[in-house]
Design an enzyme around this catalytic site. Structure first.
Site, PDB file in Angstrom:
ATOM      1  N   TYR A  74       0.871  -1.090  -0.027  1.00  0.00           N
ATOM      2  CA  TYR A  74       0.074  -0.001  -0.120  1.00  0.00           C
ATOM      3  C   TYR A  74       0.866   1.160  -0.163  1.00  0.00           C
ATOM      4  O   TYR A  74       0.093   2.364   0.069  1.00  0.00           O
ATOM      5  CB  TYR A  74      -0.698   0.104   1.120  1.00  0.00           C
ATOM      6  CG  TYR A  74      -1.796  -1.122   1.232  1.00  0.00           C
ATOM      7  CD1 TYR A  74      -3.014  -1.244   0.359  1.00  0.00           C
ATOM      8  CD2 TYR A  74      -1.772  -2.093   2.157  1.00  0.00           C
ATOM      9  CE1 TYR A  74      -3.631  -2.348   0.287  1.00  0.00           C
ATOM     10  CE2 TYR A  74      -2.630  -3.185   2.288  1.00  0.00           C
ATOM     11  CZ  TYR A  74      -3.537  -3.266   1.280  1.00  0.00           C
ATOM     12  OH  TYR A  74      -4.558  -4.350   1.580  1.00  0.00           O
ATOM     13  N   HIS A  79      -4.585   6.162  -1.175  1.00  0.00           N
ATOM     14  CA  HIS A  79      -5.158   5.847   0.063  1.00  0.00           C
ATOM     15  C   HIS A  79      -4.361   6.163   1.220  1.00  0.00           C
ATOM     16  O   HIS A  79      -4.691   6.492   2.367  1.00  0.00           O
ATOM     17  CB  HIS A  79      -5.944   4.662   0.365  1.00  0.00           C
ATOM     18  CG  HIS A  79      -7.148   4.581   1.019  1.00  0.00           C
ATOM     19  ND1 HIS A  79      -8.005   5.574   1.200  1.00  0.00           N
ATOM     20  CD2 HIS A  79      -7.796   3.690   1.415  1.00  0.00           C
ATOM     21  CE1 HIS A  79      -9.099   5.205   1.811  1.00  0.00           C
ATOM     22  NE2 HIS A  79      -9.001   3.825   2.154  1.00  0.00           N
ATOM     23  N   PHE A 124      -5.045  -0.908   9.691  1.00  0.00           N
ATOM     24  CA  PHE A 124      -5.721  -1.028   8.457  1.00  0.00           C
ATOM     25  C   PHE A 124      -6.871   0.127   8.372  1.00  0.00           C
ATOM     26  O   PHE A 124      -7.303   0.647   9.594  1.00  0.00           O
ATOM     27  CB  PHE A 124      -6.438  -2.090   7.837  1.00  0.00           C
ATOM     28  CG  PHE A 124      -5.336  -3.167   7.419  1.00  0.00           C
ATOM     29  CD1 PHE A 124      -4.979  -3.031   6.251  1.00  0.00           C
ATOM     30  CD2 PHE A 124      -4.721  -4.052   8.012  1.00  0.00           C
ATOM     31  CE1 PHE A 124      -3.975  -3.883   5.526  1.00  0.00           C
ATOM     32  CE2 PHE A 124      -3.750  -4.866   7.783  1.00  0.00           C
ATOM     33  CZ  PHE A 124      -3.162  -4.801   6.626  1.00  0.00           C
ATOM     34  N   ASN A 126      -9.932   0.886   7.791  1.00  0.00           N
ATOM     35  CA  ASN A 126     -11.215   0.892   8.299  1.00  0.00           C
ATOM     36  C   ASN A 126     -11.374   0.791  10.121  1.00  0.00           C
ATOM     37  O   ASN A 126     -12.290   1.044  10.419  1.00  0.00           O
ATOM     38  CB  ASN A 126     -12.044  -0.237   7.869  1.00  0.00           C
ATOM     39  CG  ASN A 126     -12.227  -0.361   6.447  1.00  0.00           C
ATOM     40  OD1 ASN A 126     -11.940   0.695   5.915  1.00  0.00           O
ATOM     41  ND2 ASN A 126     -13.125  -1.451   5.820  1.00  0.00           N
ATOM     42  N   ASN A 172     -14.195   5.761   5.479  1.00  0.00           N
ATOM     43  CA  ASN A 172     -14.298   4.778   6.227  1.00  0.00           C
ATOM     44  C   ASN A 172     -13.207   4.869   7.459  1.00  0.00           C
ATOM     45  O   ASN A 172     -13.471   4.592   8.643  1.00  0.00           O
ATOM     46  CB  ASN A 172     -14.003   3.272   5.844  1.00  0.00           C
ATOM     47  CG  ASN A 172     -15.091   2.944   4.999  1.00  0.00           C
ATOM     48  OD1 ASN A 172     -16.350   3.529   5.369  1.00  0.00           O
ATOM     49  ND2 ASN A 172     -15.010   1.856   4.326  1.00  0.00           N
TER      50      ASN A 172
END
Length: 256
Positions: A74, A79, A124, A126, A172
């Site tokens: 990532y 993001h 993470f 969320n 989120n």
């Protein structure tokens, strides 16, 4: 527009409470505070020793939290611009983000004479609020000194927007933070625009894509402005920082 993380909340997994060694806040000299690396040094030269001295006094640290997803796959994705903004602040101010505490990578230091904590939750996206909630609770940090930095599909690419409070906007990570603040939305947030997908590309795939070289160069300028905003916030107040970030630059003079 609802914003999807693309990473299921269950991906964070269960983890035990980590031991938290107490670490004293290091002191940065005004000269070090002004040295921001080649990309930002010229823009930040106005930060003087007198400005740093004006920020003295004992107080609770400010907590700057960048949202993102941990792991090499990532790194550098849209993001994760919250992580990148935190890294830019840490590099410019000589703050090492090397301690794993309360499900986050955390660094402590001073900007001027103001104590700060920099955090990158490792839960993470969320489940970001799990980490942020524990940090705020343990250190008893006032919510008006908790600045959450994250990506925003609804802002033009590389644009910043600083607000004293607000909702989650479908993001989120922010949804999780607000939930762990017992649905309180009265905390500052710095949004970083990542633009919107074009064609048939969906939002989930878009936010997990990397930047082109040109986009990354443009983002580097955005991170420099974000660094300036953080310094103004700490040394001159939130309102001045918000004016600096949110006021559009004057239109360029037309050459006749």
């Amino acid at each position: 527009m609802r914003f999807l993380s693309g990473i299921p909340a269950s991906a964070s997994g269960a983890s035990t409470r980590l031991a938290f060694p107490r670490i004293s806040f290091g002191r940065l000299s005004p000269r070090r505070m002004a040295a921001t690396g080649p990309a930002c040094s010229a823009a930040d030269a106005s930060y003087s020793s007198s400005a740093a001295a004006a920020a003295g006094g004992d107080q609770k640290p400010w907590l700057f939290v960048g949202l993102g997803n941990p792991g090499r796959m990532y790194k550098g994705t849209r993001h994760n611009v919250g992580f990148e903004m935190i890294d830019a602040i840490a590099e410019a101010e000589g703050i090492s983000i090397s301690n794993r505490q309360f499900k986050a990578m955390v660094g402590k230091g001073l900007i001027g004479d103001v104590p700060v904590m920099l955090a990158k939750p490792q839960t993470f996206m969320n489940a970001s609020g799990e980490s942020v909630g524990m940090l705020v609770s343990y250190f008893k940090i006032p919510l008006n000194q908790v600045v959450v930095i994250y990506d925003d599909l609804d802002l033009p690419f590389a644009k910043l927007h600083l607000l004293p409070k607000g909702g989650h906007g479908g993001h989120n990570g922010m949804r999780s933070v607000i939930h762990h603040f017992k649905n309180t939305r009265d905390f500052p947030r710095l949004r970083i625009g990542i633009g919107r997908p074009t064609g048939m590309l969906g939002a989930i795939n878009f936010v997990l894509r990397s930047f082109s070289q040109q986009e990354q160069e443009e983002l580097n300028s955005t991170f420099c402005k974000g660094l300036q905003a953080v310094r103004i916030m700490l040394l001159e107040g939130f309102n001045k920082s918000a004016t600096f970030v949110n006021t559009p630059p004057p239109a360029e003079m037309l050459i006749k």
